[in-house]
Design a protein around this motif. Structure first.
Motif, PDB file in Angstrom:
ATOM      1  N   SER A   1      43.410  36.261  37.900  1.00 16.27           N
ATOM      2  CA  SER A   1      42.642  35.686  36.800  1.00 16.27           C
ATOM      3  C   SER A   1      42.055  36.767  35.892  1.00 16.27           C
TER       4      SER A   1
ATOM      5  N   GLN B   1      48.659  38.068  31.059  1.00 19.90           N
ATOM      6  CA  GLN B   1      49.832  37.326  31.508  1.00 19.90           C
ATOM      7  C   GLN B   1      50.988  38.276  31.860  1.00 19.90           C
TER       8      GLN B   1
ATOM      9  N   ASN C   1      40.497  35.700  29.867  1.00 22.84           N
ATOM     10  CA  ASN C   1      40.858  34.426  30.487  1.00 22.84           C
ATOM     11  C   ASN C   1      39.624  33.603  30.807  1.00 22.84           C
TER      12      ASN C   1
ATOM     13  N   GLU D   1      50.303  28.390  31.491  1.00 22.97           N
ATOM     14  CA  GLU D   1      49.426  29.556  31.269  1.00 22.97           C
ATOM     15  C   GLU D   1      48.610  29.861  32.516  1.00 22.97           C
TER      16      GLU D   1
ATOM     17  N   SER E   1      47.285  32.528  33.948  1.00 25.01           N
ATOM     18  CA  SER E   1      46.057  33.333  34.024  1.00 25.01           C
ATOM     19  C   SER E   1      44.838  32.519  33.576  1.00 25.01           C
ATOM     20  N   LEU E   2      45.045  31.654  32.583  1.00 21.91           N
ATOM     21  CA  LEU E   2      43.961  30.785  32.129  1.00 21.91           C
ATOM     22  C   LEU E   2      43.592  29.768  33.217  1.00 21.91           C
TER      23      LEU E   2
END
Lengths: 294, 275
Positions: free
Chosen positions: B33, B37, B55, B238, B240-241
């Motif tokens: 996290s 990316q 993020n 997505e 990492s988000l």
């Protein structure tokens, strides 16, 4: 009615009233309502509906392959979960208990996943299954990790089991640990002096002392497993196709997402309720017998 | 002796492998996290070279963190408070009153513990609409009172038996009314089981998903779990988000766990053994 007992009733009702009002509105009436609707063809919107006797139940069990499949899938899940969750939780509890110095550390680690909401756990594992494991397979010799853990019906059942265990084992482990604390040390020592192997000592000394906890944990896992929803929702959504659809999902879909057949969905939920009752009843009876013998 | 060593080694190994599996997803969520990316996809397992908190700020906004957390907190606090208040009164009185009516009411409460949520959710949504409690944070909390009161009554009922009656009798002789006696004398003595109930209900209400999903339509009223669920549906590539959002969602409970670990474990064990 003499004045004294009359007053007793008034006071009883006064104390119970707050709980009873909320309970009646949100649990008792809906429970009775669900049973009532299950004999109707109500679609949730139309104020006019009619009774159709057992038609919903017959349709669900005879002409609804999706429902029957979801029921069978759920039963398979329940079987796996009840056995694995209890065996694993008991093993962990016994192992943790046997190592005095690291007890606190391991207890904390194994219980932590249980703190994370089931749905969030399922999302975390979606990442592990879809992204991390294939990459590990690519970079190391563990090629077997590169599977469609979520996309292939052959593996998705096991993925669901893995996440359920990861999220749920800690809870049962805590209950078993508490029970193990209640086994007197002197008994274990006596067994050891009498030349019992650790396994024999466990089988004949520890097990009988914790049957009560085993009964409770079986009850909890059985009940929980029948109601499984969130793990499957978060991991596979019931897919691919409907291959991992569980019974609760089938009910939800029937009522809210495609057909709005409230009456029919209610009948399915009554079937679920009856199945849980039967299984619970058998489990409690069998285990209570064992408890007495122990 | 050698046998014992081998067994010991096996146990240690088993626990360590288990601990790694237990911790692995949490570790992965946390370290990925704070990566971009790109860095993430080059290796998921490696530690981040540089901490990226973008993020988090994005997830913070997307799940409307403060507002969602507040909603979850309101629902939990009112729900738990209501359950404790109602169930303590009822559980105490049912435990102290003999007779057919009292037994029948108690049995009714207990029997309902076996009803699966899915069997009541359809009529419950109707009921909530008719009473105009659906779609509101407070309405949701009130429904939790109705659903949670039975188990709490069961636990209080069992606990009250261990409190000697002489205390109440003395208070009555001193001129306390019934409710006064309860709130002044009894309720403080119920504290251990009240803590247990509060913990079990907090874990249930805070982490619950289906009831809020059925009841709430307006995203400003969403609980933390519900907001995260929506985000996962919208941004499902997505990672990492999403991971940042998952960490943020899990964080409050983990913090509470760190502080109240002993109580939580005691609460779970007690809640079960009393059952």
């Amino acid at each position: 009615m003499p004045i004294k007992s009359y007053r007793k009733y008034i006071s009883l009702l006064a104390f119970i009233a707050p709980a009873f009002i909320f309970y009646t509105l949100f649990l008792l009436i809906p429970t009775i309502g669900g049973m009532y609707y299950s004999f109707t063809d109500w679609n949730g919107l139309n104020p006019n509906y009619s009774f159709n006797g057992l038609a919903n139940f017959i349709e669900a069990l005879r002409e609804d392959p999706d429902f029957v499949n979801s029921l069978l899938f759920t039963l398979k899940y329940v079987l796996f979960m009840v056995v694995l969750q209890n065996v694993l939780a008991l093993l962990l509890a016994v192992f943790i208990e046997s190592k005095t110095r690291t007890k606190g550390f391991f207890r904390t680690i194994f219980f932590m996943p249980n703190m994370i909401s089931t749905i969030i756990s399922a999302f975390m594992w979606t990442f592990v299954f879809s992204q991390v494991l294939p990459q590990i397979a690519e970079k190391t010799v563990m090629k077997f990790l590169d599977q469609l853990w979520i996309g292939d019906p052959k593996y998705s059942f096991y993925s669901i089991i893995i996440v359920s265990l990861w999220n749920g084992v800690g809870y049962m482990m805590i209950i078993y640990l508490a029970a193990l604390q209640g086994v007197p040390q002197s008994l274990k020592e006596a067994a050891h002096i009498d030349g019992a192997t650790p396994f024999q000592a466990f089988r004949n000394v520890t097990m009988p002392m914790i049957t009560h906890a085993i009964t409770i944990c079986f009850f909890l896992t059985l009940n929980g497993a029948f109601k499984v929803y969130e793990v499957v929702y978060g991991l596979t959504g019931g897919g691919p196709g409907r291959s991992t659809q569980v019974i609760t999902m089938n009910i939800y879909e029937e009522a809210f997402s495609n057909n709005f057949r409230y009456g029919y969905a209610s009948a399915k939920s009554v079937i679920l309720f009856i199945i849980i009752l039967i299984f619970t009843f058998i489990q409690i009876r069998v285990m209570k017998k064992k408890e007495v013998e122990a | 002796m050698r046998q014992k060593k081998v067994t010991d080694l096996f146990i240690t190994l088993f626990l360590c492998v288990g601990a790694i599996i237990s911790f692995f997803p949490i570790y992965l969520a946390v370290i990925n996290s704070v990566k971009t990316q790109g860095e993430m996809f080059s290796s998921f397992i490696a530690l981040p070279t540089k901490l990226h908190f973008e993020n988090y700020s994005q997830a913070f906004d997307k799940i409307n963190l403060l507002n969602s957390t507040l909603n979850s907190a309101i629902v939990s606090v009112i729900g738990i408070g209501g359950i404790v208040f109602c169930a303590a009164l009822a559980g105490y009185k049912l435990s102290r009153t003999s007779g057919r009516l009292s037994n029948m009411i108690f049995f009714l409460f207990i029997a309902s513990m076996l009803v699966p949520f899915h069997s009541i959710m359809i009529p419950l949504t109707r009921m909530a609409k008719n009473l105009h409690v659906s779609g509101s944070t407070y309405g949701l909390a009130i429904i939790y009172i109705g659903l949670g009161v039975n188990m709490a009554i069961f636990l209080y009922h069992g606990f009250v038996k261990s409190i000697p009656r002489e205390l109440e009798e003395a208070a009555r002789i001193d001129g306390c009314g019934e409710f006064q006696t309860f709130f002044r004398i009894i309720f403080p003595l119920l504290l251990p089981i009240t803590v247990t109930i509060a913990i079990l209900d907090f874990l249930w209400i805070w982490n619950d998903f289906l009831l809020p999903l059925l009841m709430l339509t307006d995203s400003t009223k969403y609980t933390l779990i519900l907001s995260t669920n929506t985000l996962f549906g919208e941004y499902n590539k997505e990672w990492s988000l999403i991971l940042a959002a998952l960490v943020l969602t899990a964080l409050p409970v983990i913090v509470i766990y760190a502080f109240f670990q002993k109580f939580i474990m005691q609460g779970i064990a007690e809640g079960a053994i009393k059952g």
